[in-house]
Design an enzyme around this catalytic site. Sequence first.
Site, PDB file in Angstrom:
ATOM      1  N   GLY A 151       0.759  -1.148  -0.186  1.00 20.39           N
ATOM      2  CA  GLY A 151      -0.209   0.022   0.150  1.00 20.39           C
ATOM      3  C   GLY A 151       0.743   1.289   0.035  1.00 20.39           C
ATOM      4  O   GLY A 151       2.101   1.111  -0.029  1.00 20.39           O
ATOM      5  N   CYS A 152       0.192   2.328  -0.198  1.00 18.58           N
ATOM      6  CA  CYS A 152       0.991   3.551  -0.174  1.00 18.58           C
ATOM      7  C   CYS A 152       1.821   3.833   1.307  1.00 18.58           C
ATOM      8  O   CYS A 152       1.117   3.268   2.200  1.00 18.58           O
ATOM      9  CB  CYS A 152       0.286   4.710  -0.465  1.00 18.58           C
ATOM     10  N   GLY A 153       2.607   4.605   1.145  1.00 17.08           N
ATOM     11  CA  GLY A 153       3.380   4.943   2.725  1.00 17.08           C
ATOM     12  C   GLY A 153       3.501   6.479   2.674  1.00 17.08           C
ATOM     13  O   GLY A 153       3.631   7.126   1.676  1.00 17.08           O
ATOM     14  N   ARG A 208       6.455  -0.045   0.426  1.00 16.88           N
ATOM     15  CA  ARG A 208       4.884   0.295   0.178  1.00 16.88           C
ATOM     16  C   ARG A 208       4.651   0.679  -0.940  1.00 16.88           C
ATOM     17  O   ARG A 208       3.437   0.862  -1.042  1.00 16.88           O
ATOM     18  CB  ARG A 208       4.503   1.201   1.703  1.00 16.88           C
TER      19      ARG A 208
END
Length: 358
Positions: A11-13, A40
């Site tokens: 996922g994004c960070g 991420r």
Amino acid sequence: MNHNYQKDISGCGLTGLISRKRRRVSGSHIVKSLCLMTDRGNGLGAGYAAYGIYPEFKDFYAFHIMYDEPSVRRTVEEVLKASYHIEKIEEIPTSPVKTIPISPLLVRYFVQPLKEKLVGDVLESDFVVSTVMRVNSEIEGAYIFSSGKNMGAFKGVGNPCDIAEFFRMEEYEGYIWTAHTRFPTNTPGWWGGAHPFTLLDWSIVHNGEISSYGINKRYLEMYGYKLTLLTDTEVAAYLLDLLIRRHGLSIPVACSALASPFWKNIDRMDEGEREALTALRLTYGSALLNGPFSILFGHSNGLVGINDRIKLRPLVAAIKDDITYMASEESAIRAICPAPEKVWAPRAGDPVIVDLEE
């Protein structure tokens, strides 16, 4: 079908920090924090935003502009020269990075609207917003990706360390920083789609997926915003501008509109609070952000972190001296602050609001 398929969970960070005493911190710190979370993202976007980086031009709007085609630069500059005093023009300093073989032309302008253009009751901030909307929606191949005072966004397609090296982030010092590594799921990876998203002094980094994007987009278009950047995060930046700057809501109230409590929880509140939140939901129902998200948004006076109402995306906060840190992972905080005085996980929908001292 291969039943041994293993989904690559990621996922994004995001990460950010604020010095309440306005101590300017080197960009190398936020780079170190974000690069710890490289896994991420997937290399399709990373970026940084910082406040306090242009003290010598603090009274000018700093327009950072991407040009996909250098030929459109003349068109944009004709638009700017017709409406703005331009104090300085320069290409944004970059360094060659092997993993970033292609990039748009990146130019920054320090500008002030011409007084004769602010006729009637037109506010300077509204005038700047209209310029951003016009360039981004009407001039193909040009994109204003940063437009605040004494702040700037730097972003592109690449991993966090490569984008930092490309934009030479270690040369900047700011008292608020936000940063993001991207893992796009439903939208393309392009330079303009990387985070942060900004408008005036607002800057947004976001982990998650805003499923209410369509409703939010149509609501914003009623107020003249033009959403052209092919990603859901754009709505969060413009909603903050609408609710706080144009409608005058306080930051806590705006956060309650974006991540309003569930009706069942509102029904359990005492009468005064129940009536207030009912009125807020009825008035700003189309501004409610649905879906999983954690967001950091910076502004000229502070930094805010907020989760969705169920906390489907991670957000951790910490304090050390006058600095507050927020990030997707505690490890990203400890990478630059090994011994924080306090570490906590904010509750769902409960914003962490940190203001600069006067």
